[in-house]
Structures are given as structure tokens and as C-alpha cells.
Write a protein that holds these residues in place. Structure first.
Motif, PDB file in Angstrom:
ATOM      1  N   PHE A   2       0.807  -1.216   0.000  1.00  0.00           N
ATOM      2  CA  PHE A   2       0.000   0.000   0.000  1.00  0.00           C
ATOM      3  C   PHE A   2       0.845   1.273   0.000  1.00  0.00           C
ATOM      4  N   PHE A   3       2.175   1.117   0.086  1.00  0.00           N
ATOM      5  CA  PHE A   3       3.017   2.310   0.174  1.00  0.00           C
ATOM      6  C   PHE A   3       2.952   3.146  -1.096  1.00  0.00           C
ATOM      7  N   ASP A   4       3.226   2.512  -2.250  1.00  0.00           N
ATOM      8  CA  ASP A   4       3.188   3.259  -3.505  1.00  0.00           C
ATOM      9  C   ASP A   4       1.807   3.843  -3.763  1.00  0.00           C
ATOM     10  N   LYS A   5       0.769   3.078  -3.416  1.00  0.00           N
ATOM     11  CA  LYS A   5      -0.601   3.570  -3.607  1.00  0.00           C
ATOM     12  C   LYS A   5      -0.867   4.783  -2.726  1.00  0.00           C
ATOM     13  N   ALA A   6      -0.368   4.730  -1.494  1.00  0.00           N
ATOM     14  CA  ALA A   6      -0.558   5.863  -0.582  1.00  0.00           C
ATOM     15  C   ALA A   6       0.213   7.079  -1.061  1.00  0.00           C
ATOM     16  N   LEU A   7       1.440   6.853  -1.540  1.00  0.00           N
ATOM     17  CA  LEU A   7       2.251   7.953  -2.042  1.00  0.00           C
ATOM     18  C   LEU A   7       1.555   8.629  -3.219  1.00  0.00           C
ATOM     19  N   LEU A   8       1.033   7.808  -4.124  1.00  0.00           N
ATOM     20  CA  LEU A   8       0.320   8.357  -5.268  1.00  0.00           C
ATOM     21  C   LEU A   8      -0.977   9.038  -4.829  1.00  0.00           C
ATOM     22  N   GLY A   9      -1.619   8.474  -3.813  1.00  0.00           N
ATOM     23  CA  GLY A   9      -2.827   9.097  -3.287  1.00  0.00           C
ATOM     24  C   GLY A   9      -2.560  10.496  -2.754  1.00  0.00           C
ATOM     25  N   ILE A  10      -1.411  10.693  -2.127  1.00  0.00           N
ATOM     26  CA  ILE A  10      -1.048  12.030  -1.637  1.00  0.00           C
ATOM     27  C   ILE A  10      -0.906  12.989  -2.812  1.00  0.00           C
ATOM     28  N   PHE A  11      -0.285  12.529  -3.903  1.00  0.00           N
ATOM     29  CA  PHE A  11      -0.187  13.357  -5.102  1.00  0.00           C
ATOM     30  C   PHE A  11      -1.565  13.776  -5.597  1.00  0.00           C
ATOM     31  N   TYR A  12      -2.463  12.789  -5.682  1.00  0.00           N
ATOM     32  CA  TYR A  12      -3.794  13.091  -6.192  1.00  0.00           C
ATOM     33  C   TYR A  12      -4.560  14.028  -5.259  1.00  0.00           C
ATOM     34  N   ALA A  13      -4.355  13.873  -3.969  1.00  0.00           N
ATOM     35  CA  ALA A  13      -4.992  14.788  -3.024  1.00  0.00           C
ATOM     36  C   ALA A  13      -4.478  16.206  -3.225  1.00  0.00           C
ATOM     37  N   HIS A  14      -3.165  16.349  -3.403  1.00  0.00           N
ATOM     38  CA  HIS A  14      -2.604  17.667  -3.704  1.00  0.00           C
ATOM     39  C   HIS A  14      -3.216  18.232  -4.990  1.00  0.00           C
ATOM     40  N   TYR A  15      -3.403  17.355  -5.971  1.00  0.00           N
ATOM     41  CA  TYR A  15      -3.982  17.795  -7.246  1.00  0.00           C
ATOM     42  C   TYR A  15      -5.394  18.339  -7.029  1.00  0.00           C
ATOM     43  N   GLN A  16      -6.208  17.585  -6.307  1.00  0.00           N
ATOM     44  CA  GLN A  16      -7.595  18.011  -6.069  1.00  0.00           C
ATOM     45  C   GLN A  16      -7.657  19.284  -5.223  1.00  0.00           C
ATOM     46  N   LEU A  17      -6.676  19.462  -4.363  1.00  0.00           N
ATOM     47  CA  LEU A  17      -6.618  20.664  -3.523  1.00  0.00           C
ATOM     48  C   LEU A  17      -5.943  21.841  -4.232  1.00  0.00           C
ATOM     49  N   LYS A  18      -5.527  21.601  -5.499  1.00  0.00           N
ATOM     50  CA  LYS A  18      -4.877  22.638  -6.314  1.00  0.00           C
ATOM     51  C   LYS A  18      -3.634  23.198  -5.626  1.00  0.00           C
ATOM     52  N   ASN A  19      -2.871  22.293  -5.013  1.00  0.00           N
ATOM     53  CA  ASN A  19      -1.715  22.720  -4.229  1.00  0.00           C
ATOM     54  C   ASN A  19      -0.426  22.313  -4.943  1.00  0.00           C
ATOM     55  N   LEU A  20      -0.038  23.099  -5.937  1.00  0.00           N
ATOM     56  CA  LEU A  20       1.125  22.760  -6.750  1.00  0.00           C
ATOM     57  C   LEU A  20       2.417  22.806  -5.944  1.00  0.00           C
ATOM     58  N   ASP A  21       2.584  23.827  -5.115  1.00  0.00           N
ATOM     59  CA  ASP A  21       3.833  23.965  -4.352  1.00  0.00           C
ATOM     60  C   ASP A  21       4.091  22.742  -3.479  1.00  0.00           C
ATOM     61  N   GLU A  22       3.052  22.274  -2.792  1.00  0.00           N
ATOM     62  CA  GLU A  22       3.207  21.107  -1.928  1.00  0.00           C
ATOM     63  C   GLU A  22       3.458  19.842  -2.748  1.00  0.00           C
ATOM     64  N   ALA A  23       2.813  19.754  -3.914  1.00  0.00           N
ATOM     65  CA  ALA A  23       3.023  18.592  -4.779  1.00  0.00           C
ATOM     66  C   ALA A  23       4.472  18.533  -5.251  1.00  0.00           C
ATOM     67  N   VAL A  24       5.012  19.668  -5.661  1.00  0.00           N
ATOM     68  CA  VAL A  24       6.400  19.721  -6.120  1.00  0.00           C
ATOM     69  C   VAL A  24       7.358  19.414  -4.965  1.00  0.00           C
ATOM     70  N   LYS A  25       7.066  19.965  -3.805  1.00  0.00           N
ATOM     71  CA  LYS A  25       7.893  19.686  -2.623  1.00  0.00           C
ATOM     72  C   LYS A  25       7.895  18.193  -2.306  1.00  0.00           C
ATOM     73  N   PHE A  26       6.722  17.587  -2.398  1.00  0.00           N
ATOM     74  CA  PHE A  26       6.592  16.157  -2.132  1.00  0.00           C
ATOM     75  C   PHE A  26       7.380  15.353  -3.153  1.00  0.00           C
TER      76      PHE A  26
END
Length: 218
Positions: A79-103
Motif C-alpha cells: 500500500f506504500f506506492d498507492k498511498a504515495l500516489l494518493g497524496i499526489f492526487y490529493a494535492h492535485y484536487q486541492l490545487k496545491n502545486l507547491d506542496e506537490a512539487v515539494k513532495f
């Protein structure tokens, strides 16, 4: 949790999975329960809550995952890779580019070798495009296109997104080139590429070429 979902009771399902996640039990079951919670929140468009649940799995395994990726092993939680990707998608839905790039920058090994790296890069390209940051968007897409392990579906998405960027920035000939590369892959999305080429030809006043491309899209 499953029974509550069958009844359509999302809150009850989350509560049931939360109990499984918190109680002492085999780690695989606890991780799956936490992941289910994240997915349910995401489906309910509660993206901040989903991100928190994904991060619970990510934070639990991130150090071990880094070491295993370097060693070429893959024994960390499924579930690690899935969770990591889920964080990306959450950043996407929250329109948070800076945090996505930092991640992204905090997970270079995953982006280089992780199973979800192409989706992550595509997501960052989409985020950059949403904010009219064209150069970074193109860079993320190029990283996908230069990866020999990228499959046809991933490549066609990257070619199409790249074409849209060129179209939006009035680089129409380059857009046509990217769409032709997509057509050359001979996938199920070929008609979509022909249709977009027709639209561009029409914008350029190349009516015969537009008609031919429209015909090819049928």
C-alpha cells in the motif's frame, strides 16, 4: 466496513475501518484498513482527510521504502506506492502545486524507480498546466516520454497533454507533431488524436487537411 458500504453508509464504513486500523492486528490488515479509509474520503471528495490517511501509511514506511528502492528490493507494504500516489492526487484536487512539487523533491527515488512514477509526473504536469506554468509541465512530460519503461497508455497521455500545451501556447505545428506521435502508437485513442489534429488544422485555415483528419477520426 464492507457491510456498511453495501448499505451505502460511508460514515459507518469509515468508522469500522478506523477500528481495524487502530487495533493491534496483523500489519497487512491495519494498512489495508487505513488505505480503505483514505479511498473512502477521496471518493467523498474530502481530500484533506484522504491525504491525512494516505500520509499515515506513507510516514510509516517512507524510510524503509527509500532503502529498499536503493537496494533494488520491493518488500515494503503493497500500500506504500498507492498511498504515495494518493497524496499526489490529493494535492492535485486541492490545487496545491507547491506542496506537490515539494513532495516530489522529497521522493526522488520513487520518481526514478517507483511503480507509480509516471502517474505522479503526469499529475504534476497537469497541475502545472492548470496554473499556466508551461515550461515545468513540458519538463514533467518529457521525463515520462524519455522513460523506456513507460507503457503505450502512459505515452499517449503524455503526447496528448504535450500537444495541448503547444496548442494553448500557439505552437500549432509542434502540437500536430505530438499528436502524430500519438497516432503512431496505434492505440484505442487514435481517433481522439485525429480529431484534435482536425481542430488545429481548422484553426490554421488548412481546411482540406482538417477534413481528412475528421474523416480519419470516424
Amino acid at each position: 466496513g464492507k457491510l456498511a458500504l453495501m448499505r451505502g453508509n460511508l460514515a459507518e464504513a469509515i468508522a469500522a475501518y478506523q477500528i481495524a486500523s487502530d487495533r493491534p492486528m496483523p500489519v497487512e490488515i491495519a494498512d489495508e484498513a487505513t488505505y480503505k479509509i483514505a479511498e473512502l474520503y477521496y471518493a467523498d471528495k474530502k481530500f484533506s482527510e484522504a491525504k491525512t490517511a494516505y500520509e499515515k501509511i506513507y510516514n510509516k514506511y517512507k524510510e524503509a521504502a527509500k532503502e529498499e528502492l536503493k537496494a533494488g528490493d520491493k518488500k515494503v507494504s503493497p500500500f506504500f506506492d498507492k498511498a504515495l500516489l494518493g497524496i499526489f492526487y490529493a494535492h492535485y484536487q486541492l490545487k496545491n502545486l507547491d506542496e506537490a512539487v515539494k513532495f516530489l523533491n522529497e521522493n526522488p527515488d520513487f520518481i526514478a524507480k517507483g511503480s507509480g512514477r509516471h502517474e505522479a509526473l503526469y499529475l504534476l504536469a497537469a497541475l502545472s498546466l492548470d496554473q499556466k506554468n508551461y515550461d515545468p509541465a513540458l519538463e514533467y512530460l518529457e521525463r515520462i516520454l524519455k522513460d523506456p519503461e513507460a507503457d503505450k497508455h502512459t505515452l499517449e497521455k503524455a503526447f496528448f497533454k504535450k500537444a495541448l500545451i503547444f496548442k494553448e501556447t500557439n505552437r500549432k505545428e509542434e502540437a500536430l507533431t505530438e499528436l502524430q506521435k500519438m497516432i503512431d502508437l496505434k492505440t484505442k485513442e487514435t481517433a481522439k488524436a485525429y480529431f484534435e489534429r482536425a481542430q488545429i488544422f481548422l484553426d490554421m485555415g488548412r481546411f482540406d487537411a482538417a477534413a481528412s483528419a475528421y474523416q480519419a477520426s470516424l
